[in-house]
Write a protein that holds these residues in place. Structure first.
Motif, PDB file in Angstrom:
ATOM      1  N   GLY A  18       0.716  -1.219   0.136  1.00 33.25           N
ATOM      2  CA  GLY A  18      -0.445   0.008   0.261  1.00 33.25           C
ATOM      3  C   GLY A  18       0.946   0.913  -0.073  1.00 33.25           C
ATOM      4  N   TRP A  43      -4.283   2.300  -0.638  1.00 32.92           N
ATOM      5  CA  TRP A  43      -5.558   3.276   0.505  1.00 32.92           C
ATOM      6  C   TRP A  43      -5.597   1.576   0.979  1.00 32.92           C
ATOM      7  CZ3 TRP A  43      -3.657   6.340   3.901  1.00 32.92           C
ATOM      8  CH2 TRP A  43      -3.162   7.445   3.635  1.00 32.92           C
ATOM      9  N   ALA A  44      -6.412   1.398  -0.138  1.00 31.46           N
ATOM     10  CA  ALA A  44      -7.350  -0.042   0.017  1.00 31.46           C
ATOM     11  C   ALA A  44      -6.622  -0.808   0.838  1.00 31.46           C
ATOM     12  CB  ALA A  44      -7.752   0.098  -1.525  1.00 31.46           C
ATOM     13  N   GLN A  45      -5.076  -0.911   0.627  1.00 32.42           N
ATOM     14  CA  GLN A  45      -4.379  -2.169   0.972  1.00 32.42           C
ATOM     15  C   GLN A  45      -3.756  -1.739   2.644  1.00 32.42           C
ATOM     16  OE1 GLN A  45      -1.035  -2.180  -2.110  1.00 32.42           O
ATOM     17  NE2 GLN A  45      -2.313  -4.264  -2.841  1.00 32.42           N
ATOM     18  N   VAL A  47      -5.879  -0.359   4.568  1.00 34.51           N
ATOM     19  CA  VAL A  47      -6.946   0.136   5.039  1.00 34.51           C
ATOM     20  C   VAL A  47      -7.196  -2.001   5.315  1.00 34.51           C
ATOM     21  CG1 VAL A  47      -9.373  -0.535   5.005  1.00 34.51           C
ATOM     22  CG2 VAL A  47      -8.334   1.399   4.758  1.00 34.51           C
ATOM     23  N   MET A  48      -7.146  -3.040   4.217  1.00 32.87           N
ATOM     24  CA  MET A  48      -6.660  -4.397   4.704  1.00 32.87           C
ATOM     25  C   MET A  48      -5.306  -4.334   5.692  1.00 32.87           C
ATOM     26  SD  MET A  48      -8.139  -6.180   1.061  1.00 32.87           S
ATOM     27  CE  MET A  48      -7.439  -5.446  -0.477  1.00 32.87           C
ATOM     28  N   THR A  50      -4.686  -2.832   7.903  1.00 30.02           N
ATOM     29  CA  THR A  50      -5.077  -2.492   9.422  1.00 30.02           C
ATOM     30  C   THR A  50      -6.001  -4.000   9.997  1.00 30.02           C
ATOM     31  OG1 THR A  50      -4.883  -0.085   8.899  1.00 30.02           O
ATOM     32  CG2 THR A  50      -6.222  -0.727  11.295  1.00 30.02           C
ATOM     33  N   LEU A  77     -13.260  -4.259   8.763  1.00 26.88           N
ATOM     34  CA  LEU A  77     -12.227  -3.328   7.785  1.00 26.88           C
ATOM     35  C   LEU A  77     -11.555  -3.653   6.627  1.00 26.88           C
ATOM     36  CD1 LEU A  77      -9.989  -2.068  11.220  1.00 26.88           C
ATOM     37  CD2 LEU A  77     -11.317  -0.500   8.742  1.00 26.88           C
ATOM     38  N   GLY A  81     -11.671  -2.326   2.316  1.00 27.64           N
ATOM     39  CA  GLY A  81     -10.850  -2.007   2.006  1.00 27.64           C
ATOM     40  C   GLY A  81     -11.150  -3.268   0.528  1.00 27.64           C
ATOM     41  N   SER A  85     -10.833  -1.374  -2.743  1.00 22.15           N
ATOM     42  CA  SER A  85      -9.980  -2.522  -3.742  1.00 22.15           C
ATOM     43  C   SER A  85     -10.862  -2.228  -5.152  1.00 22.15           C
ATOM     44  CB  SER A  85      -8.925  -3.040  -3.689  1.00 22.15           C
ATOM     45  OG  SER A  85     -10.140  -4.159  -3.398  1.00 22.15           O
TER      46      SER A  85
END
Length: 95
Positions: A18, A43-45, A47-48, A50, A77, A81, A85
């Motif tokens: 990410g 950003w999606a990565q 969140v994933m 996290t 979360l 994510g 994605s």
């Protein structure tokens, strides 16, 4: 315990991917053809990542309530994510 460590290691891998996607636009070779918005995908990565950290951390704690809450928050979360994605892989419409 080994599952918790595996999820944390997976979270570190997602976090590294990410950060690379946000800072430089770099993606793994398998993802380059599909991803249209690398920054959103990064950003999606994150969140994933996290989500994996929350799930792995809650598995390391002994209390059943904490494990259940951490797993629930982690799954939420992870779903957010995943949606981000998917949106990052959709093509932009130009009128």
């Amino acid at each position: 315990m080994s599952i918790a460590i595996a999820t944390i290691v997976l979270g570190i891998a997602f976090l590294a991917g990410g950060i690379a996607a946000i800072r430089t636009g770099w993606l793994l070779p398998l993802q380059r053809r599909h991803v249209r918005r690398p920054e959103l995908f990064g950003w999606a990565q994150i969140v994933m990542a996290t989500a994996f950290f929350v799930q792995g951390g809650s598995l390391l704690l002994g209390d059943a309530g904490v494990r259940m809450g951490g797993s629930t928050i982690g799954m939420g979360l992870l779903f957010i994510g995943l949606l981000a994605s998917v949106v990052a892989q959709m093509s932009r419409r130009t009128p």
